[in-house]
Design a protein around this motif. Structure first.
Motif, mmCIF file in Angstrom:
data_model
loop_
_atom_site.group_PDB
_atom_site.id
_atom_site.type_symbol
_atom_site.label_atom_id
_atom_site.label_comp_id
_atom_site.label_asym_id
_atom_site.label_seq_id
_atom_site.Cartn_x
_atom_site.Cartn_y
_atom_site.Cartn_z
ATOM 1 N N THR A 51 -4.821 -14.514 4.157
ATOM 2 C CA THR A 51 -5.271 -13.191 4.611
ATOM 3 C C THR A 51 -5.287 -12.304 3.386
ATOM 4 O OG1 THR A 51 -3.004 -12.522 5.162
ATOM 5 C CG2 THR A 51 -4.340 -13.475 6.929
ATOM 6 N N ARG A 52 -6.370 -11.549 3.228
ATOM 7 C CA ARG A 52 -6.561 -10.761 2.022
ATOM 8 C C ARG A 52 -6.655 -9.279 2.372
ATOM 9 N NH1 ARG A 52 -9.385 -15.358 2.424
ATOM 10 N NH2 ARG A 52 -9.745 -16.743 0.643
ATOM 11 N N SER A 53 -6.028 -8.466 1.537
ATOM 12 C CA SER A 53 -6.175 -7.016 1.644
ATOM 13 C C SER A 53 -6.278 -6.474 0.233
ATOM 14 C CB SER A 53 -4.975 -6.396 2.377
ATOM 15 O OG SER A 53 -3.810 -6.459 1.579
ATOM 16 N N THR A 54 -6.471 -5.176 0.124
ATOM 17 C CA THR A 54 -6.582 -4.571 -1.213
ATOM 18 C C THR A 54 -5.252 -4.612 -1.949
ATOM 19 O OG1 THR A 54 -6.139 -2.399 -0.238
ATOM 20 C CG2 THR A 54 -8.451 -3.033 -0.528
ATOM 21 N N ARG A 55 -4.160 -4.829 -1.217
ATOM 22 C CA ARG A 55 -2.832 -4.762 -1.837
ATOM 23 C C ARG A 55 -2.179 -6.118 -2.039
ATOM 24 N NH1 ARG A 55 0.791 -0.280 1.029
ATOM 25 N NH2 ARG A 55 2.058 -0.812 -0.801
#
Length: 297
Positions: A51-55
């Motif tokens: 799972t990818r996020s900006t953080r």
């Protein structure tokens, strides 16, 4: 289903490094290449591995399962290839150790190891801070003393004596102690990476044991800085024998209570418990154990 094993290797690097950027640096690839390889692997499997996020990047349950099940198999394949190719080791190998240990022992040993395995790219990160091995993409850490992080696996490489020392100028002020009790309350340089940097138990050859507690004249997190402070007569200090040897021979430091001993300490090779141990890391550990083993009497 046919899966490109190179994509599995890239996937494992992202898991171990904790992100795409760190994995790209570790593999010597562009971040876009790493992202593309992982995306293609996810498309082939039909599941999300991260799972990818900006953080942050987090491993999914499917990703954790794939890593746990495939890494021993992939590692076994790498072992087999290494045996067929005559034991040639390749790739990047990142090691971290304390500054003083790197200067005194490890740097020279790694130079010998590099000469034996020219296909390897070795990187030594000399730091007195306990780096996050997964986050920094470090394959192996060399650490001294007691290990307090249960998320790590370790094997003992060797033992070393701990020596209580002080500068002659300090002894002129506080006197040369004849018994451990004389060190109670005296100024000490506290090495804060230790669990109890001011509390020490001295053992005599006749069986006596005496515990003392010093007063912190200065607190530091580096053994090299502790040695410099001891040389400057800031306070007494406890140093590994390999760090104190030259200063004792040169008269810059004096060993305190030479008839008394402090507990032996150990040097350990440490790696993350969740990581499969590659052949190149296992070969390095065995090399260090052989080189650091005490010579037969």
């Amino acid at each position: 289903m046919q899966i490109d094993l190179n994509r599995l290797t890239v996937f494992a690097a992202v898991v171990e490094a904790g992100g795409f950027t760190a994995a790209a640096e570790r593999l010597g690839l562009a971040k876009s290449q790493v992202s593309q390889q992982v995306a293609r692997l996810e498309a082939e499997l039909g599941v999300a591995l991260f799972t990818r996020s900006t953080r942050r990047v987090a491993v999914t349950e499917a990703g954790e399962t794939l890593y746990a099940d495939s890494m021993p198999l992939l590692g076994g394949l790498q072992d087999a290839l290494a045996r067929v190719s005559g034991g040639r080791l390749e790739g990047r190998l990142r090691i971290t150790a304390g500054q003083a240990y790197s200067d005194a022992l490890l740097g020279g040993l790694l130079a010998q190891f590099a000469a034996l395995h020219p296909g390897l790219e070795l990187e030594l990160i000399a730091s007195d801070s306990s780096l996050d091995l997964l986050a920094e993409g470090i394959d192996l850490a060399i650490r001294g003393g007691m290990l307090r992080d249960s998320s790590l696996k370790a094997v003992r490489l060797d033992s070393f004596a701990q020596l209580a020392v002080a500068a002659p100028a300090l002894l002129e002020r506080i006197g040369t102690p004849a018994e451990p009790a004389a060190l109670d309350g005296q100024p000490w340089v506290a090495l804060t990476v230790l669990a109890s940097p001011l509390s020490w138990t001295f053992s005599h050859r006749d069986g006596r044991r005496v515990a003392i507690r010093g007063r912190a004249a200065m607190r530091v997190n580096s053994a090299s800085v502790a040695r410099e402070c001891a040389r400057a007569a800031i306070g007494c200090a406890v140093l590994p024998d390999f760090m104190a040897r030259d200063d004792l021979a040169g008269g810059r430091l004096v060993r305190l209570l030479p008839e008394w001993e402090l507990p032996l300490a150990g040097t350990h090779a440490v790696w993350p418990a969740a990581r499969y141990l590659p052949t190149k890391v296992r070969v390095l550990i065995e090399f260090l154990r052989q080189r650091l083993a005490p010579a037969p009497e």
